[in-house]
Motif scaffolding. Sequence first.
Motif, PDB file in Angstrom:
ATOM      1  N   VAL A 502       0.851  -1.183   0.000  1.00 46.89           N
ATOM      2  CA  VAL A 502       0.000   0.000   0.000  1.00 46.89           C
ATOM      3  C   VAL A 502       0.893   1.242   0.000  1.00 46.89           C
ATOM      4  CG1 VAL A 502      -1.843   1.250   1.181  1.00 46.89           C
ATOM      5  CG2 VAL A 502      -1.763  -1.255   1.259  1.00 46.89           C
ATOM      6  N   GLY A 505       1.367   3.365   3.251  1.00 47.04           N
ATOM      7  CA  GLY A 505       0.741   2.651   4.361  1.00 47.04           C
ATOM      8  C   GLY A 505       1.448   1.345   4.655  1.00 47.04           C
ATOM      9  N   LEU A 522      -9.707  -1.877   0.497  1.00 45.27           N
ATOM     10  CA  LEU A 522      -8.700  -0.819   0.368  1.00 45.27           C
ATOM     11  C   LEU A 522      -9.145   0.241  -0.628  1.00 45.27           C
ATOM     12  CD1 LEU A 522      -5.442  -2.993   0.377  1.00 45.27           C
ATOM     13  CD2 LEU A 522      -6.132  -1.353   2.136  1.00 45.27           C
ATOM     14  N   ASP A 527      -7.353   3.915  -0.252  1.00 50.20           N
ATOM     15  CA  ASP A 527      -5.921   3.576  -0.209  1.00 50.20           C
ATOM     16  C   ASP A 527      -5.440   3.152  -1.596  1.00 50.20           C
ATOM     17  OD1 ASP A 527      -5.724   4.060   2.501  1.00 50.20           O
ATOM     18  OD2 ASP A 527      -6.304   2.014   3.047  1.00 50.20           O
TER      19      ASP A 527
END
Length: 900
Positions: A502, A505, A522, A527
């Motif tokens: 990610v 992240g 996600l 994200d």
Amino acid sequence: MARLVEALNRFFGRVEILALGLENERSAAEVALAKGMPLEAREHARTILSVLPDSAVGLALWADAAEDAWLDQEVVAALTDLAKRVPWRADVWLRLGRAGQRVGWDGARDAIERATSAPEERDAARLALLDLSDLDLAAGDPARAQRWLDRIPAPLTTVPDRDVALRRAECALAYGDLDGARAAAEILGEPTAIEGRAALVLARLALAEASAAAASSAAGSSAALPPAVVGRALDLGLRALVLDVPGAAELCAALVAASRDVLVVDRVRRVVRAAGALDEPTWAAAFAFAEGRRDDARQALARGLSAGDRAAAAALLRMAVETRDLGALDALAARGKAKDDDEEPRGAAAPPLPPDLVRLRDAAAMASAGQGSGALDALDAVTGEGAAWADDMRRAIAQAWVPPADGPAGARAAAAWSDVLRELARTAKLLDRLDLLAAIEALAVERERPLRAAVVGEFNAGKSTFLNALLGEDVAPTGVLPTTATLHWVAWAPDPFARIVVRGGQDRVVPHAALKDTLRALAAAGDKVARVFIYAPIERLKRVEILDTPGFNAPDPDHIAEARRAFDEAHVAIWLLDAPQAMKESERRVLSEISALGVPVQILANKADRLKPDALETVLAHVRDSLAASAIASLTPPIAFSARLSLKGRLGDEAALAASGWAEVEALFAEQIVDASDALRERALRRKAGRIAAELAQTASARAAEDREAGRRARAEADRLRASAAYLRRERRALAAAIDKALEPARRELASDLRPIAALPEERKRTDASVRAYVQERLVARLSWPLSAEIARAARAGAEPAARGVRGASGADEGGAAPSPRAAAHVRAVLMGMVAVHDAPDELAARPIEGVVEAAIDAFAMALSAEAEAPVPPPASAAVELRAQALRAAFEARVTPASA
């Protein structure tokens, strides 16, 4: 050069000679010299010396007469004694040195060097500096030769000094500095019929420029020189040969030896025959080389060497360079070693190899032994006439590291990757290309990894379904919306799991079953997924890793960019077409892009189960025609199949497997991809390494161009400094009076500072160390900077033409007249010395100090000369550029239509 007796008659007069009744002898000697009867003049001179042994006029007459009679030993004896009487005479030392050279006198060079230190006799000093430059050029030391030339003052007129320009061109050619040689050659212009040495320089320059142009071409410096260049060089070389210029025979012989043009060889043969020199070893060898009889050529030169013919050695050396004949170099080196060991036959001439050619031999030996990197290091130091041969060796080493491609699948013979990657990393470090250094390190890792196959196509072409069928398991997520699609990298691991990277992240590690839901979650949270790594204990993944790419028609540009990045990472691409709408224009564009990158492609038409057999055959024919029209190659002809039925079949549905067309796809994957994995990986590594090599070569060329420009500016500044120094020395007396007057304001301030000392007793003024220290400090503080600035201003004004040349070259004026720290320090030293030796230092402010100013001008000029002669180490970028270009050329030469 004027006769010595004429100059010394004016200086010494004839009082002693008249007093001793020798005037008739002196007069008779001069008349005999004027009539061309040197032996009679010699007898009269000897009569004078028998009565007056130390007579400068008698010694000068003896020297003049002996020189006219070619009695060089007597010239040396006469001038040796005369130099003791008039050691300040540059013309005496110069003629002594020249005569000493003719007889092999050990002190000849020292005598010429003494001639350079007589500033009042500029003509003789200039000739001495030219002679010293010639000596060092002949000895193979162009750096020292250049330093002698740097000491010659610039001419007072705007007409350049052609003698200096000629030697500067020779120095530049010896260095391999073509820019410097061209600049000097522009001053020379077209040589006259009797300027043989200038003609030889222009011939060498023409050949060097052509060799440099050939070296920058794809063929390298071994390419044949243009006939027009050879013809021009031969015209000039033959002119120099007829005028008996040293080196002309070697150049012409080398041209003949390297030529396969019958007309050129015959033309030179006629000239040599007319001179009666056909049987000389040099020419016999040259014509043998031209006719392909290398052994005969070497034997002819060996006979010349054994007979003590130094010209034969020089010719063999030159021919070895022109014909790239290592055997000839080995023969010369062996004779040189035998001479060192006192084994050479009597009379044989075996001069040592020049350092550059020693390095060439060492490099060749290392390359033969498989030590390519060491050979390249040795070649870095080769310049001058061996530079073209060195570049050929560089290219040969690089080509040996990257052998030719073999076979339709691409390169099968592996490159010497350890050497290639080491060389690329070395270059990247030297050029501070850390980004490319990381890419090179990635290549080293990639060599040990399994093959990478990218599954590519537009969204909804069935790429993930195909991947699952290929692996025999439902591993890759299917049915994911294009807005959430990303690159899936499928690789082997002992346990099944997925890692989601990610952006910005924390990575997510999930089981296969949770992958699709996690990706949707996600995406809903906003994200950004950079990449998904899917690991599975599937045996096939140990040999081939799969890159499942986003669709090219996905709405998110990031996904399209990610798919394009997969091309660079993949070793082979499998393009899935949607059979009912195969080969749309958008697909043709992307396939052309992949093909242009050099990535091998296999075309598969998916969803064949949706078409009837006739329609399917029509689609495949259309695909084949479209590929041919777009010049896109597929590893094998396109195959139609159904990924959906294939996956069902792989999961146990025998009927679906039979109807899917999977057997042909499986065979293709095994034979054309898995079994060819080494060749495909090699091809991809070459593609990536070649791109890195090209980028490094471009950076190296830009860096070398910057360094060459900096070197040109440094040379121009050095010329300006030399011109300024020469002007200051030449005009120091006139300048001293003007500068002394300009210092009046500073001297008034100094007088004010020294006024308190006037009241002190005289004894204390002379003996008190603190008083003297105060005077010295004030004098230096008040006069040092104004005096330095005035001298700097005068120097710049006097050398204004040179200064304009510097501004014109660099595009900016340096402005002002601030002295350099070194020059200012020299002026301070003069002022401090003046205070130290003066009995009444407090009176200095009230007196004219023209003598001190003149000394300061001399010191300032000395500092400028030192700055101009400060050695500038050659930039390493030149060698880096040559090595980078050689490696780039090796990769470019291996790009074939099949592998491009």
